[in-house]
Scaffold this active site. Structure first.
Site, PDB file in Angstrom:
ATOM      1  N   VAL A   1     -21.601   1.498  -4.802  1.00 57.60           N
ATOM      2  CA  VAL A   1     -20.244   1.657  -5.325  1.00 57.60           C
ATOM      3  C   VAL A   1     -19.481   0.419  -4.989  1.00 57.60           C
ATOM      4  O   VAL A   1     -18.930   0.053  -6.051  1.00 57.60           O
ATOM      5  CB  VAL A   1     -19.566   2.863  -4.591  1.00 57.60           C
ATOM      6  CG1 VAL A   1     -18.170   3.049  -5.170  1.00 57.60           C
ATOM      7  CG2 VAL A   1     -20.309   4.072  -4.859  1.00 57.60           C
TER       8      VAL A   1
ATOM      9  N   ILE B   1     -22.096   1.432  -0.031  1.00 59.41           N
ATOM     10  CA  ILE B   1     -21.548   0.194   0.011  1.00 59.41           C
ATOM     11  C   ILE B   1     -22.182  -0.374  -1.137  1.00 59.41           C
ATOM     12  O   ILE B   1     -21.584  -1.109  -2.131  1.00 59.41           O
ATOM     13  CB  ILE B   1     -21.629  -0.398   1.285  1.00 59.41           C
ATOM     14  CG1 ILE B   1     -20.934   0.070   2.298  1.00 59.41           C
ATOM     15  CG2 ILE B   1     -21.201  -2.048   1.222  1.00 59.41           C
ATOM     16  CD1 ILE B   1     -20.812  -0.341   3.753  1.00 59.41           C
TER      17      ILE B   1
ATOM     18  N   ARG C   1       0.480  10.061   7.684  1.00 60.45           N
ATOM     19  CA  ARG C   1       0.543   9.891   6.124  1.00 60.45           C
ATOM     20  C   ARG C   1       0.202  11.304   5.542  1.00 60.45           C
ATOM     21  O   ARG C   1       0.783  11.756   4.460  1.00 60.45           O
ATOM     22  CB  ARG C   1      -0.761   9.127   5.786  1.00 60.45           C
ATOM     23  CG  ARG C   1      -0.929   8.876   4.492  1.00 60.45           C
ATOM     24  CD  ARG C   1       0.006   8.651   3.423  1.00 60.45           C
ATOM     25  NE  ARG C   1       0.815   7.234   3.611  1.00 60.45           N
ATOM     26  CZ  ARG C   1       0.318   6.150   3.151  1.00 60.45           C
ATOM     27  NH1 ARG C   1      -0.958   6.066   2.154  1.00 60.45           N
ATOM     28  NH2 ARG C   1       0.917   4.782   3.199  1.00 60.45           N
TER      29      ARG C   1
ATOM     30  N   GLU D   1     -28.245  32.041 -26.255  1.00 66.02           N
ATOM     31  CA  GLU D   1     -27.342  31.350 -27.349  1.00 66.02           C
ATOM     32  C   GLU D   1     -25.982  32.019 -27.383  1.00 66.02           C
ATOM     33  O   GLU D   1     -25.697  33.211 -27.253  1.00 66.02           O
ATOM     34  CB  GLU D   1     -27.970  31.259 -28.662  1.00 66.02           C
ATOM     35  CG  GLU D   1     -27.313  30.494 -29.944  1.00 66.02           C
ATOM     36  CD  GLU D   1     -26.827  29.095 -29.332  1.00 66.02           C
ATOM     37  OE1 GLU D   1     -26.161  28.712 -28.520  1.00 66.02           O
ATOM     38  OE2 GLU D   1     -27.072  28.193 -30.277  1.00 66.02           O
TER      39      GLU D   1
ATOM     40  N   THR E   1      -7.253   6.863   1.467  1.00 71.35           N
ATOM     41  CA  THR E   1      -7.957   7.270   2.748  1.00 71.35           C
ATOM     42  C   THR E   1      -7.306   8.163   3.542  1.00 71.35           C
ATOM     43  O   THR E   1      -7.992   9.177   3.970  1.00 71.35           O
ATOM     44  CB  THR E   1      -7.974   5.912   3.610  1.00 71.35           C
ATOM     45  OG1 THR E   1      -6.776   5.312   3.563  1.00 71.35           O
ATOM     46  CG2 THR E   1      -9.070   4.683   3.078  1.00 71.35           C
TER      47      THR E   1
ATOM     48  N   HIS F   1     -34.940  24.834 -27.771  1.00 69.69           N
ATOM     49  CA  HIS F   1     -36.162  25.337 -28.118  1.00 69.69           C
ATOM     50  C   HIS F   1     -36.800  24.337 -29.368  1.00 69.69           C
ATOM     51  O   HIS F   1     -35.885  23.821 -30.028  1.00 69.69           O
ATOM     52  CB  HIS F   1     -36.237  26.796 -28.485  1.00 69.69           C
ATOM     53  CG  HIS F   1     -34.904  26.891 -29.685  1.00 69.69           C
ATOM     54  ND1 HIS F   1     -35.117  26.557 -30.911  1.00 69.69           N
ATOM     55  CD2 HIS F   1     -33.739  27.156 -29.237  1.00 69.69           C
ATOM     56  CE1 HIS F   1     -34.057  26.856 -31.607  1.00 69.69           C
ATOM     57  NE2 HIS F   1     -33.181  27.088 -30.666  1.00 69.69           N
TER      58      HIS F   1
ATOM     59  N   TYR G   1     -16.829  29.164 -27.650  1.00 70.45           N
ATOM     60  CA  TYR G   1     -17.129  28.183 -26.796  1.00 70.45           C
ATOM     61  C   TYR G   1     -16.718  28.529 -25.243  1.00 70.45           C
ATOM     62  O   TYR G   1     -17.241  28.180 -24.377  1.00 70.45           O
ATOM     63  CB  TYR G   1     -17.145  26.962 -27.310  1.00 70.45           C
ATOM     64  CG  TYR G   1     -18.230  26.405 -28.196  1.00 70.45           C
ATOM     65  CD1 TYR G   1     -19.326  25.548 -27.613  1.00 70.45           C
ATOM     66  CD2 TYR G   1     -18.237  26.476 -29.573  1.00 70.45           C
ATOM     67  CE1 TYR G   1     -20.530  25.283 -28.405  1.00 70.45           C
ATOM     68  CE2 TYR G   1     -19.295  26.073 -30.417  1.00 70.45           C
ATOM     69  CZ  TYR G   1     -20.301  25.264 -29.750  1.00 70.45           C
ATOM     70  OH  TYR G   1     -21.301  24.979 -30.809  1.00 70.45           O
TER      71      TYR G   1
ATOM     72  N   HIS H   1     -30.330  26.445 -26.076  1.00 67.73           N
ATOM     73  CA  HIS H   1     -30.037  26.387 -27.460  1.00 67.73           C
ATOM     74  C   HIS H   1     -28.808  25.556 -27.793  1.00 67.73           C
ATOM     75  O   HIS H   1     -28.083  25.026 -26.732  1.00 67.73           O
ATOM     76  CB  HIS H   1     -29.410  28.060 -27.824  1.00 67.73           C
ATOM     77  CG  HIS H   1     -30.347  28.970 -27.201  1.00 67.73           C
ATOM     78  ND1 HIS H   1     -31.407  29.480 -28.143  1.00 67.73           N
ATOM     79  CD2 HIS H   1     -30.826  29.575 -26.033  1.00 67.73           C
ATOM     80  CE1 HIS H   1     -32.133  30.329 -27.685  1.00 67.73           C
ATOM     81  NE2 HIS H   1     -31.519  30.381 -26.132  1.00 67.73           N
ATOM     82  N   GLN H   2     -28.515  25.214 -28.940  1.00 67.88           N
ATOM     83  CA  GLN H   2     -27.429  24.318 -29.469  1.00 67.88           C
ATOM     84  C   GLN H   2     -26.165  24.498 -28.853  1.00 67.88           C
ATOM     85  O   GLN H   2     -25.729  23.426 -27.705  1.00 67.88           O
ATOM     86  CB  GLN H   2     -27.491  24.196 -30.839  1.00 67.88           C
ATOM     87  CG  GLN H   2     -26.406  22.904 -31.406  1.00 67.88           C
ATOM     88  CD  GLN H   2     -26.480  22.890 -32.784  1.00 67.88           C
ATOM     89  OE1 GLN H   2     -26.852  22.085 -33.233  1.00 67.88           O
ATOM     90  NE2 GLN H   2     -25.973  23.642 -33.601  1.00 67.88           N
TER      91      GLN H   2
ATOM     92  N   ARG I   1       0.727  -1.338  -0.170  1.00 70.50           N
ATOM     93  CA  ARG I   1       0.101   0.088   0.088  1.00 70.50           C
ATOM     94  C   ARG I   1       1.037   1.208  -0.143  1.00 70.50           C
ATOM     95  O   ARG I   1       0.565   2.237  -0.679  1.00 70.50           O
ATOM     96  CB  ARG I   1      -0.895  -0.010   1.216  1.00 70.50           C
ATOM     97  CG  ARG I   1      -2.234  -1.043   0.926  1.00 70.50           C
ATOM     98  CD  ARG I   1      -2.751  -1.650   2.351  1.00 70.50           C
ATOM     99  NE  ARG I   1      -3.185  -0.406   3.335  1.00 70.50           N
ATOM    100  CZ  ARG I   1      -3.307  -0.728   4.299  1.00 70.50           C
ATOM    101  NH1 ARG I   1      -3.014  -1.918   5.015  1.00 70.50           N
ATOM    102  NH2 ARG I   1      -3.622   0.364   5.397  1.00 70.50           N
TER     103      ARG I   1
ATOM    104  N   ARG J   1     -37.596  32.349 -28.708  1.00 64.95           N
ATOM    105  CA  ARG J   1     -37.902  30.825 -29.038  1.00 64.95           C
ATOM    106  C   ARG J   1     -38.174  30.027 -27.876  1.00 64.95           C
ATOM    107  O   ARG J   1     -38.611  29.042 -27.763  1.00 64.95           O
ATOM    108  CB  ARG J   1     -37.053  30.178 -30.086  1.00 64.95           C
ATOM    109  CG  ARG J   1     -35.484  30.389 -29.958  1.00 64.95           C
ATOM    110  CD  ARG J   1     -34.643  30.431 -31.191  1.00 64.95           C
ATOM    111  NE  ARG J   1     -33.099  30.240 -30.878  1.00 64.95           N
ATOM    112  CZ  ARG J   1     -32.308  31.351 -30.839  1.00 64.95           C
ATOM    113  NH1 ARG J   1     -33.027  32.737 -31.008  1.00 64.95           N
ATOM    114  NH2 ARG J   1     -31.124  31.361 -30.826  1.00 64.95           N
TER     115      ARG J   1
END
Length: 469
Positions: free
Chosen positions: A172, A169, A137, A326, A131, A257, A366, A391-392, A103, A306
């Site tokens: 997951v 538990i 640690r 948009e 953990t 839309h 973007y 919108h797109q 570990r 729209r």
């Protein structure tokens, strides 16, 4: 004193930059988002089945989405790579010397990869998912960060609610590679014994002993928080995000839309009303939402005609968000792709070369849109069931966040008209259902053409433009 350098405008992003020796000088702001003056190491803390990996994955996804290069390092995966077959909880017993040695080797291997990512590969944030339940640690990891010039921020997840632990538990760990082909009851028993292996040596972050550390403690998946010594902007963003997420089951519905009058003509942007088919879609959407019988559904739209016309058919209250408008195409608003190629062939080629970062003249990219939409993501994380009518380009950005898509993929995600995407968060991701509401519409998706050179002929630039009136 040296005279000021001349400025030139970057043709892709439209950012002014110094011009030196006949060439634009690359300024730090052009290289990418930088929210911290040194890399950040996020260290998870907590017993097994406390949602650490869930938090790690969500945080990594969020930071990458806002443009901060981030990677998760899960020590459990390093252990599985080193020890091919998991036998039982005995591997984690505190007196199992071989287990302890393996570990520790795994933790060191993960930290070595953290160093490569942050110091050699241009990463900004690393999330160290283990953990890390002892002060010893954590001190070792903190010293590693100090030696390499990283800021360290601890995220501890504490959970005492037995129902939440049991749900973790089941959700997951029973889907974990450690328990493939194992009986469910047997796996649960083994995992409970594994948790016991950590409990006796667990030292929680302490307000006195750890007062010099930067950290957030999250109690019972968000019932309360303790925040200590937030050191910089990126840590404050992380804290804000972690205080907004929740695990309550819910669904997010995304749709565009209804088809607009400009969609029919192949024109981008503008503020048109719905076409007859767009109005028909809004009625189908109202019926679909009614049939879903969604508890306490909130409806959000942009401030464009729209989306508001589409929402009006639902006959329910809705909120208008200006940030959901948009993408602004600047000088190209209300033009067809053919007209853009005719009037601005260089701009059209530059956009095809890097659609995510390309900024329209007097408009947006973007990349800009993602920054604009961050408050929407924060509010979506806080809410339960929401329908977003947008919108797109906006839908692509939201979808990329939930599906963990890279910036290069984002502008080409398919978000067709008259289709609802139902997103349901699951353990480490998002389940997507695509529901077409049986109303025909034009195709507005344009793929990247093969030839993106600035000197390409028009027919090669326009080869992927969808048909329109």
């Amino acid at each position: 004193m040296a005279s000021p350098r001349e400025l030139t405008q970057n043709p892709l992003k439209k950012i002014w930059m110094p011009y030196s020796n006949g060439r634009p000088a690359l300024h730090a702001s052009q290289r990418g988002v930088c929210m911290t003056n040194c890399p950040t190491l996020i260290v998870m803390v907590g017993l097994p089945a406390r949602g650490k990996t869930y938090i790690s994955k969500k945080l990594t996804r969020y930071l990458n989405w806002i443009g901060v290069p981030t990677r998760e390092f899960n020590v459990g995966q390093y252990r599985r790579d080193m020890v091919k077959t998991y036998k039982s909880f005995e591997f984690f017993l505190p007196d199992n010397e071989e287990g302890l040695k393996i570990r520790k080797q795994c933790a060191l291997a993960a930290l070595n990869d953290v160093r490569k990512f942050l110091s050699e590969e241009g990463g900004h944030v690393a999330v160290f998912d283990a953990t890390n339940t002892t002060r010893e640690r954590r001190a070792m990891i903190f010293n590693f960060g100090e030696q390499n010039g990283y800021k360290t921020f601890f995220v501890e997840s504490i959970c005492v609610d037995p129902e939440v632990i049991a749900a973790n538990i089941v959700q997951v760990k029973l889907g974990s590679p450690d328990y493939v082909n194992r009986d469910s009851d047997e796996a649960t028993e083994d995992f409970m014994r594994r948790i016991e292996c950590y409990e006796n040596s667990y030292e929680s972050l302490d307000e006195e002993q750890d007062r010099d550390l930067s950290y957030i403690k999250i109690m019972d998946v968000g019932q309360s928080y303790v925040v200590n010594r937030v050191a910089d902007h990126i840590q404050s963003r992380i804290v804000y995000y972690l205080m907004n997420i929740h695990v309550t089951p819910r669904s997010i519905y995304l749709c565009r839309h209804g088809e607009s009058e400009l969609n029919l003509k192949g024109r981008i942007g503008g503020d048109p009303g719905l076409s007859p088919r767009g109005r028909e879609f809004s009625k189908h959407l109202a019926q679909f939402i009614s049939d879903q019988n969604i508890k306490d559904l909130k409806v959000w739209t942009s401030q464009m005609k729209r989306t508001i016309q589409t929402a009006e058919a639902l006959s329910v209250p809705y909120e208008q968000w200006k940030v959901l408008n948009e993408i602004d195409a600047g000088v190209c608003e209300e033009m067809t792709y053919e007209e853009i190629q005719d009037h601005y062939p260089l701009e059209f080629a530059l956009r095809d070369q890097d659609k995510y970062r390309y900024r329209y003249p007097k408009g947006e990219s973007y990349e800009d849109l993602v920054q604009r939409l961050e408050p929407v993501i924060m509010e979506l994380e806080r809410q339960e069931n929401v329908l977003v009518i947008c919108h797109q380009a906006v839908m692509r950005c939201l979808l990329a966040y939930f599906l963990d898509k890279a910036a290069e993929e984002l502008p080409y995600l398919k978000c067709p008209l008259h289709t609802v995407l139902k997103l349901t968060p699951v353990a480490y991701g998002c389940k997507v259902e695509s529901i077409f509401l049986n109303v025909a519409a034009v195709n507005t998706h344009r793929d990247r053409p093969q030839n993106v050179d600035i000197s390409r002929p028009s027919e090669e630039a326009l080869v992927t433009v969808p048909a329109h009136q």
